[in-house]
Design an enzyme around this catalytic site. Sequence first.
Site, PDB file in Angstrom:
ATOM      1  N   SER A  77       0.789  -1.084   0.003  1.00 36.42           N
ATOM      2  CA  SER A  77       0.042   0.017  -0.005  1.00 36.42           C
ATOM      3  C   SER A  77       0.980   1.342   0.007  1.00 36.42           C
ATOM      4  O   SER A  77       0.448   2.325  -0.508  1.00 36.42           O
ATOM      5  CB  SER A  77      -0.967  -0.121   1.389  1.00 36.42           C
ATOM      6  OG  SER A  77      -2.080  -0.994   0.993  1.00 36.42           O
ATOM      7  N   ASP A 167       2.965 -10.269   6.166  1.00 40.67           N
ATOM      8  CA  ASP A 167       3.965 -10.338   4.598  1.00 40.67           C
ATOM      9  C   ASP A 167       4.582 -11.508   4.372  1.00 40.67           C
ATOM     10  O   ASP A 167       5.177 -11.476   2.948  1.00 40.67           O
ATOM     11  CB  ASP A 167       4.795  -8.996   4.715  1.00 40.67           C
ATOM     12  CG  ASP A 167       3.918  -7.672   5.127  1.00 40.67           C
ATOM     13  OD1 ASP A 167       3.064  -7.648   4.667  1.00 40.67           O
ATOM     14  OD2 ASP A 167       4.772  -6.952   5.738  1.00 40.67           O
ATOM     15  N   ARG A 209      -1.183   1.447  13.344  1.00 42.00           N
ATOM     16  CA  ARG A 209      -0.968   2.712  12.414  1.00 42.00           C
ATOM     17  C   ARG A 209      -1.918   3.653  12.414  1.00 42.00           C
ATOM     18  O   ARG A 209      -3.203   3.044  12.881  1.00 42.00           O
ATOM     19  CB  ARG A 209      -0.809   2.294  11.226  1.00 42.00           C
ATOM     20  CG  ARG A 209      -1.795   1.560  10.249  1.00 42.00           C
ATOM     21  CD  ARG A 209      -1.375   1.284   8.919  1.00 42.00           C
ATOM     22  NE  ARG A 209      -2.246   0.255   8.397  1.00 42.00           N
ATOM     23  CZ  ARG A 209      -2.078  -0.728   7.245  1.00 42.00           C
ATOM     24  NH1 ARG A 209      -0.631  -0.664   6.915  1.00 42.00           N
ATOM     25  NH2 ARG A 209      -2.862  -1.389   7.036  1.00 42.00           N
ATOM     26  N   ASP A 284       4.261   3.698   8.052  1.00 40.01           N
ATOM     27  CA  ASP A 284       3.103   3.900   8.896  1.00 40.01           C
ATOM     28  C   ASP A 284       2.879   3.439  10.000  1.00 40.01           C
ATOM     29  O   ASP A 284       2.468   3.935  11.023  1.00 40.01           O
ATOM     30  CB  ASP A 284       1.866   3.420   7.685  1.00 40.01           C
ATOM     31  CG  ASP A 284       2.155   2.071   7.361  1.00 40.01           C
ATOM     32  OD1 ASP A 284       3.220   1.666   7.473  1.00 40.01           O
ATOM     33  OD2 ASP A 284       1.168   1.230   6.572  1.00 40.01           O
TER      34      ASP A 284
END
Length: 553
Positions: A77, A167, A209, A284
């Site tokens: 993102s 991830d 975040r 973030d």
Amino acid sequence: GFSWKLADHPKLPKGKLVAMIVLDGWGEASPDKYNCIHVAETPTMDSLKNGAPDKWRLVRAHGTAVGLPTEDDMGNSEVGHNALGAGRIYAQGAKLVDLALASGKIYEDEGFNYIKESFPTNTLHLIGLMSDGGVHSRLDQLQLLLKGASQHGAKRIRVHVLTDGRDVLDGSSVGFAEILDAELSDLRSKGIDAQVASGGGRMYVTMDRYENDWEVVKRGWDAQVLGEAPHKFKNVVEAIKTLRQAPGANDQYLPPFVIVDDSGKPVGPIVDGDAVVTFNFRADRMTMLAQALEYENFDKFDRVRVPKIRYAGMLQYDGELKLPSHYLVSPPLIERTSGEYLVHNGVRTFACSETVKFGHVTFFWNGNRSGYFNSELEEYVEIPSDSGITFNVQPKMKALEIGEKTRDAILSGRFDQVRVNIPNGDMVGHTGDVEATVVACKAADEAVKMIIDAVEQVGGIYVVTADHGNAEDMVKRNKKGEPLLKDGEVQILTSHTLQPVPIAIGGPGLAAGVKFRKDVPSGGLANVAATVMNLHGFVAPDDYETTLIEVVD
Ligand code: 3PG
Ligand code: CO
């Protein structure tokens, strides 16, 4: 000299409302039972895809197309929204850190020289995500930094790890911890007092975040700084293996733990005089901790003890707030974003998402800059996300509310551009819950419909795209594309993908003759900004990646 004024587009009119809709984590992949977008009922997105063939296409959203080091890097993102908003491709954090480590320049610059002052007398702490995902951090970079720091004088090093599973595959934290442990033991054999001091799962410890839940950061603070946590272990591998055995446990949500010595004392609380580096390059999920480490006045939680430290981020995470003030590698300098240009040309903008993605369509979109360019012309609306839950239990998230707020903004006539991020495919995709992700995709599709309906009512234009893939593939595959089995079961993919994403244009305001050009076959997310500028009636600046559209008479 330089001017913010954009040239008029020779053929396209001004004054049409443009709705810029970003579906988070919505890639294009073959039909398959692990393709949640395919499985879900998504009539709106289907009709865009099956509509006019020159108004729907795919664009690249991973690898070098978004400034990542290699074509093996999945999209994310941060880089996706940076590219969408900036209209140009910047070498991103992952790459900049690679270069600084490879050249050794990282050890010559201000940030390292600043923290180095602590080395003769104190400890160097490294806090960050233990992962090879390449989204927030990379383990090989941590390994190089450990070696480099010790060669440049660090004598006592403590690593505070955050386990990933978001991830990268769930369970991979054990292998990463083994690699790190070996690295640290190698340093010990060279006389450096180096070990892991604390840990916890990224989603439960530290890496919140956009201020969704400060408790997450506090849990990390307690373990990392105060040396206090509900679980105590002698070794990081043992810690992770043991904590993963609890029912329902996974890497993303491991509880906080500290490593203790034989007498039960934590081995690495952070104390006066120490140096601290947060080694994530992505901003973030580090800015909240950065504030806690750096700000004198801080009221988000009780820090109990605030050590006087020398703190540097791997990068500077917020260019506007100059946070943190010391950093090892300069971030990409993303200037003259499309948002800033459009505001200078009188385009009134509305941006909206829910908390967990709010900064994506504001902060990342605007080149890692917080705040408005011009508060008279811009309105950013954040819809509070549910906090303290994993989104598979609430897969519709706030899609409906985002749709409603955006519809109202469109119908109000107060804006020329509305810009939204619809998070469902991504946030639920990251949980690895396939059924919930199907529900999520349906909800995202409904939100798109709500916005497109409003666009129809005001005679506007829509651009629907995504920032990277996620929900379209929920399983780890072999080279042939078949699901990979482990112990007889498919391995669920919680991470993003390398897939391209769709982009569709349409709406009653779209001038006749506008269609996607055929001569930008490898177009990527960075080509979208010029496209949107055209739809607002402007020609994009020369150095922007070329537009995806043409106007045929
Ligand atoms: C996260 O931070 O949630 C993931 O690591 C990446 O997801 P995003 O790039 O979609 O935010
Ligand atoms: Co994501």
